[in-house]
Design a protein around this motif. Structure first.
Motif, short mmCIF file in Angstrom:
data_model
loop_
_atom_site.label_atom_id
_atom_site.label_comp_id
_atom_site.label_asym_id
_atom_site.label_seq_id
_atom_site.Cartn_x
_atom_site.Cartn_y
_atom_site.Cartn_z
N GLN A 26 0.83 -1.21 0.00
CA GLN A 26 0.00 0.00 0.00
C GLN A 26 0.86 1.26 0.00
O GLN A 26 0.55 2.25 -0.69
N ASP A 29 2.24 1.69 -3.48
CA ASP A 29 1.21 2.20 -4.38
C ASP A 29 0.96 3.68 -4.15
O ASP A 29 0.80 4.47 -5.10
N THR A 30 0.90 4.08 -2.87
CA THR A 30 0.68 5.50 -2.56
C THR A 30 1.83 6.36 -3.08
O THR A 30 1.62 7.43 -3.66
N GLY A 32 3.80 5.65 -5.56
CA GLY A 32 3.69 5.70 -7.01
C GLY A 32 2.63 6.68 -7.48
O GLY A 32 2.85 7.43 -8.46
N ASN A 33 1.48 6.69 -6.79
CA ASN A 33 0.43 7.64 -7.17
C ASN A 33 0.87 9.08 -6.96
O ASN A 33 0.61 9.96 -7.80
N ILE A 34 1.56 9.33 -5.85
CA ILE A 34 2.04 10.70 -5.59
C ILE A 34 3.06 11.11 -6.65
O ILE A 34 3.04 12.24 -7.16
N ARG A 36 3.27 9.96 -9.71
CA ARG A 36 2.57 10.15 -10.98
C ARG A 36 1.84 11.50 -11.01
O ARG A 36 1.85 12.21 -12.02
N ILE A 37 1.22 11.86 -9.86
CA ILE A 37 0.52 13.15 -9.80
C ILE A 37 1.51 14.30 -9.95
O ILE A 37 1.27 15.28 -10.66
#
Length: 286
Positions: A26, A29-30, A32-34, A36-37
């Protein structure tokens, strides 16, 4: 001689490893999302990076200008003063003898709640996931809800301000009311304590006497539920199958009602439209 604590079992080790792996996944994933944003926000290829930096600079400048105003400085001073007063008045309570029963109560509650928390953890995780899905599904409504809340707060602000002014002007009367209530209720407190002790003793006796019948009733209810369980399952299956059969009919009725509503809206709009716009004809399929 102190006893040697027992080693964790294989299931405990596997469960801890699984939880550690899930948490690590998790976190990755978090992250990676940050990342990407951040890349999408500051990507110079589509011009969004420069726009984001411009908006950030303007927002920072506006925040700096707003925080430098006398009103903001006064509000900050009041917040710091309030927090200081709370810390000063609340610090002696931590070492006061009255806090010892509260600490013992919190320790007992913690020891008793740990098994309960372990038991309800899967249900809480499922509930949190469902709530997250619900929030994500209702996200288009959040701006409207925020606007309504802001309007309600703005409407309530004058009422709260006027109430505060009235209470501030009437502080002598409020002090007289408090003194009158204190002088009236103070003699009744010992009687109330005695009645509370008698009520607690009677309630404990009733609870002890009712535990055995309640246990018998619970066992009987459990046995009855086990007996009628096939009937309940059959009823649930019948209800679900009925809903599945009614679903196409409900969808057709909803679709028909939507088409009728759109047709009525178009006709009403055409009826109230200006005379210069009557050349536009909108056809709505039936």
């Amino acid at each position: 001689m102190a006893t040697i604590p027992s080693l964790p079992s294989r299931d405990d080790v596997l469960r801890m490893a699984r939880n550690t792996t899930d948490i690590t996944g998790q976190l990755l994933d978090t992250a990676g999302n940050i990342t990407r944003i951040a890349i999408n926000t500051f990507d110079p290829r589509d011009g969004s990076g420069a726009e984001a930096l411009r908006v950030l600079r303007e927002t920072t400048a506006e925040l700096a200008e707003a925080s430098a105003s006398p009103q903001a400085q006064e509000a900050f001073y009041r917040m710091v003063d309030t927090l200081t007063r709370l810390g000063t008045s609340g610090a002696p309570l931590a070492v006061h003898p009255v806090s010892e029963p509260a600490q013992a109560l919190l320790a007992a509650l913690g020891d008793s709640l740990l098994p309960v928390l372990d038991a309800v953890e899967p249900a809480v995780e499922e509930f949190a996931t469902a709530v997250g899905d619900l929030i994500e599904a209702t996200s288009p409504l959040l701006p409207a809800v925020a606007g309504l809340m802001a309007g309600a707060l703005l409407a309530a602000t004058p009422v709260i301000r006027s109430t505060a002014e009235v209470l501030r002007d009437g502080s002598p009367e409020l002090r007289r009311m408090a003194d009158a209530l204190t002088s009236t209720l103070a003699p009744l407190l010992p009687l109330q304590v005695a009645l509370a002790e008698r009520a607690a003793t009677a309630g404990a006796g009733v609870a002890r006497a009712a535990l055995s019948p309640l246990a018998d009733l619970t066992e009987a209810a459990a046995a009855t539920t086990q007996t009628v369980r096939p009937v309940l399952i059959a009823g649930e299956e019948l209800l679900v199958s009925s809903l599945e059969q009614l679903q196409p009919l409900l969808l057709a009725v909803a679709s028909r009602a939507g088409r009728l509503a759109r047709s009525a809206a178009v006709r009403v709009s055409a009826a109230v439209a200006p005379a210069g716009e009557r050349g536009v004809v909108v056809a709505v399929p039936a």
